[in-house]
Scaffold this motif. Structure first.
Motif, PDB file in Angstrom:
ATOM      1  N   ILE A  92       0.861  -1.179   0.000  1.00 31.78           N
ATOM      2  CA  ILE A  92       0.000   0.000   0.000  1.00 31.78           C
ATOM      3  C   ILE A  92       0.895   1.226   0.000  1.00 31.78           C
ATOM      4  CG2 ILE A  92      -1.726   1.316   1.264  1.00 31.78           C
ATOM      5  CD1 ILE A  92      -1.405  -2.351   1.965  1.00 31.78           C
ATOM      6  N   GLU A  93       0.869   1.959  -1.117  1.00 40.30           N
ATOM      7  CA  GLU A  93       1.688   3.169  -1.259  1.00 40.30           C
ATOM      8  C   GLU A  93       0.814   4.391  -1.022  1.00 40.30           C
ATOM      9  OE1 GLU A  93       4.220   3.474  -4.647  1.00 40.30           O
ATOM     10  OE2 GLU A  93       4.441   1.305  -4.859  1.00 40.30           O
ATOM     11  N   LEU A  94       1.282   5.262  -0.135  1.00 44.85           N
ATOM     12  CA  LEU A  94       0.560   6.478   0.206  1.00 44.85           C
ATOM     13  C   LEU A  94       1.497   7.671   0.099  1.00 44.85           C
ATOM     14  CD1 LEU A  94      -1.412   5.249   3.353  1.00 44.85           C
ATOM     15  CD2 LEU A  94      -2.326   5.559   1.051  1.00 44.85           C
ATOM     16  N   ASP A  95       0.922   8.791  -0.303  1.00 46.46           N
ATOM     17  CA  ASP A  95       1.667  10.044  -0.387  1.00 46.46           C
ATOM     18  C   ASP A  95       1.305  10.879   0.827  1.00 46.46           C
ATOM     19  OD1 ASP A  95       3.091  12.251  -1.083  1.00 46.46           O
ATOM     20  OD2 ASP A  95       1.759  12.876  -2.717  1.00 46.46           O
ATOM     21  N   ALA A  96       2.289  11.116   1.703  1.00 46.24           N
ATOM     22  CA  ALA A  96       2.011  11.871   2.923  1.00 46.24           C
ATOM     23  C   ALA A  96       1.699  13.333   2.639  1.00 46.24           C
ATOM     24  CB  ALA A  96       3.207  11.786   3.878  1.00 46.24           C
ATOM     25  N   ALA A  97       2.049  13.827   1.462  1.00 44.72           N
ATOM     26  CA  ALA A  97       1.721  15.213   1.144  1.00 44.72           C
ATOM     27  C   ALA A  97       0.223  15.415   0.986  1.00 44.72           C
ATOM     28  CB  ALA A  97       2.449  15.647  -0.126  1.00 44.72           C
ATOM     29  N   SER A  98      -0.490  14.400   0.477  1.00 36.59           N
ATOM     30  CA  SER A  98      -1.947  14.496   0.316  1.00 36.59           C
ATOM     31  C   SER A  98      -2.713  13.720   1.380  1.00 36.59           C
ATOM     32  CB  SER A  98      -2.352  13.984  -1.075  1.00 36.59           C
ATOM     33  OG  SER A  98      -1.891  12.657  -1.258  1.00 36.59           O
TER      34      SER A  98
END
Length: 627
Positions: A92-98
């Motif tokens: 599960i890849e997540l972008d902490a900026a969004s």
């Protein structure tokens, strides 16, 4: 099939394909092979160094169905191919900026307990430094004690912004930029795999544009292949660097104008120029910059020799300041040009031609007698003084062949001046500079008043010739004038050299040096640079020295030696149109009493006493003779 960029097509799929991060690859391989994988990792480093790719490879290795003995995933099973395509539920890849709010982190922690089809569930949280403080604190508990099948991999380009409580719960690995000796073979291998033919010049250009980032280098290779060759923006940087190395302001502005006319952004031009200057500085200092191709080392070394260490550092500081101002600037090109003009203006001001030197230094005798003070300091000053010919004595006329003017007499101790006779001025202000004593025939001892300052320089000083507590200066004005350019001016910074190159040494008294500026040099600018001259003179005299700076008097306002100025001078002119200069040596007679004078002279005596009593008064005579 649509075209895919090179950095996506040739992204590493196994640990062996990761470029330049051997320490990270070795640690992860051993952890997978020995089943000692931690529950949380923090990968930090510049962009394009392999943080996301390494996290995906680790997810493959943790879920691979045919894991190798060396800890490498097979990259052929269903789970490996699903992770490579981005369709696996185990990664599960997540972008902490969004996803930087508390609600996003709560959703992650709630789903982390759910079991997936694979052996391990990997959460890849990119740019973790973008999390808010509340979201980072909400992640702490789950990050400290996650479920047994969950592994967190946090990636960031700015680890200083990650809160310490998160860093303390992870295993931290720092990824570094890739050197040129590893990047060049990788670029050639990618070009061969893509079916493109590249030469060494293209490879060197791609490696230079990459700056240690694999993704940037492959993007530059994509640009070169699409354009059919190296773009012209490389020549713009080289022209600008050559102009800066030669301190040529006109060529520098022309290089900036040509680059911006070709479509190069001013910020990109500034960044690449600063990076080039940094490489020049490192090569000149004997450090091997790993991101520079070996073929460019000799070119950078030649530029470093031409530019010099000081000019290189000042150029780096100017471009760094311009980069800091560009985000708030409405015109980036104007900011860059203003920084370059400010950088080179001081050098142009300090590079004054030698034709403006004083006339005394242009004579052959002065040039032959000027010593070369290379080392400076007290030793250099003593060597310079020994090389200067002795000054002519005051009592003897100067030889006709001498081209150097005799130095003025040293200052006399304070004495009581007897009152002047009535026919001379009562108040005589001192001239702006010590007047030259005219050469005359030596008088007999009986007809001359002894003067301590008129003794020969070689004679020992008696107790009467030196005032109490005074220390004779280490140099006379003439001796300091001889070594001024080689011992003082050459050791100053360029701006101070432009201000003090052509000054006139007026006097040297104790620890004070009086200088007179030439026409055209601002007094306030000379005062700001005066501390540099004082530091050099203190080293030269081996004592703390102070500098007094004055501007040159106007030619029509400067009084000549032997004359007086002010109201007393006006009275003297009316008394005698062509007075003879009074001799200061014989004692002045007492002024006659008013009773012994005729009526006309008695009136003149009263006028003279009024002038003496009230300094600054002006004597006005009318046409009928009344005063």
């Amino acid at each position: 099939m649509p075209h895919q960029s090179l950095y996506r097509r040739f992204r590493p799929q196994r640990f062996a394909e990761v470029v330049g991060q051997s320490h990270l690859v070795r640690a992860l391989r051993n952890a997978v092979r020995e089943d000692r994988v931690g529950h949380a990792y923090l990968l930090s480093g510049p962009r394009g160094t392999g943080k996301t790719s390494t996290a995906r490879i680790l997810a493959k290795a943790l879920n691979c169905e045919a894991l190798g003995e060396d800890g490498e995933p097979c990259d052929e099973c269903n789970r490996c191919t699903a992770i490579a395509r981005g369709t696996s539920m185990d990664l599960i890849e997540l972008d902490a900026a969004s996803n930087n709010s508390v609600n996003h982190i709560r959703e992650i922690t709630e789903k982390a307990a759910l079991v997936s089809s694979g052996r391990r569930k990997v959460y890849l949280l990119d740019e973790v430094h973008m999390l808010s403080n509340a979201a980072a604190n909400a992640l702490l508990k789950t990050l400290e004690e996650p479920p047994p099948h969950v592994v967190f991999i946090l990636a960031t380009t700015d680890p200083q912004k990650v809160i310490p409580t998160i860093r303390s719960r992870t295993q931290q690995f720092d990824l570094s930029l890739v050197g040129a000796h590893e990047m060049a073979p990788h670029v050639r291998a990618v070009a061969d795999a893509a079916g493109a033919t590249v030469d060494d010049e293209i490879v060197n250009y791609v490696v230079e544009r990459g700056g240690g980032s694999v993704r940037d280098a492959l993007s530059a290779l994509d640009t070169v292949l699409a354009a059919g060759g190296i773009p012209d923006d490389r020549t713009d940087v080289d022209a600008l660097v050559r102009a800066l190395s030669g301190s040529d302001l006109v060529a520098t502005l022309i290089a900036v104008a040509d680059a911006t006319a070709a479509g190069v952004d001013a910020r990109d031009l500034t960044e690449r120029t600063a990076r080039r200057l940094r490489d020049i500085f490192l090569v000149g200092a004997g450090v091997d910059p790993h991101q520079v191709p070996p073929s460019d080392i000799e070119i950078l070394r030649g530029l470093s020799d031409d530019m010099g260490r000081r000019a290189n550092v000042r150029a780096l500081e100017a471009l760094g300041a311009a980069l800091a101002q560009m985000p708030q600037s409405a015109d980036r090109r104007l900011t860059l040009e203003a920084a370059l003009v400010g950088l080179l203006a001081d050098d142009m001001l300090g590079a004054a031609p030698d034709s403006s030197l004083p006339a005394v230094s242009a004579s052959p005798v002065a040039r032959a007698s000027r010593p070369a003070v290379g080392d400076g300091g007290p030793a250099g000053a003593r060597a310079a003084m020994a090389a200067v010919p002795p000054s002519p004595k005051l009592d003897e006329p100067a030889p006709a062949s001498a081209s150097v003017v005799a130095p003025p007499a040293p200052p006399a101790p304070p004495t009581v001046v007897p009152p002047a006779p009535p026919q001379t001025s009562a108040v005589v202000p001192p001239p702006p500079a010590p007047p030259q004593r005219p050469a005359a025939a030596p008088a007999s001892p009986a007809s001359r008043t002894p003067e301590p300052t008129a003794a020969a320089p070689d004679a020992p000083a008696s107790a009467a010739s030196v005032s109490v507590g005074s220390v004779p200066p280490a140099m006379s004005p003439a001796e300091l004038k001889q070594v001024w350019h080689s011992g003082v001016v050459d050791r100053l910074k360029p701006v101070a050299q432009g201000c003090f190159r052509d000054v006139e040494v007026m006097s040297v008294e104790h620890n004070v040096v009086s200088l007179q500026l030439p026409d055209g040099v601002p007094l306030d600018q000379a005062n700001r640079r005066r501390n540099e001259v004082e530091a050099v003179l203190s080293d030269l005299f081996d004592q703390n020295m102070r500098v007094d700076v004055a501007i040159a008097a106007e030619p029509d306002a400067a009084p000549s030696a032997g004359t007086s100025s002010g109201p007393a001078a006006a009275a003297e002119v009316f008394d005698d149109p062509s007075p003879e200069p009074p001799s200061p040596e014989p004692p002045s007679p007492e002024p006659p009493s008013p009773e012994s004078l005729p009526p006309g002279e008695e009136h003149e005596s009263k006028v003279q006493r009024i002038v003496e009593r009230f300094p600054g008064s002006v004597v006005v005579r009318l046409d009928d003779g009344a005063t």
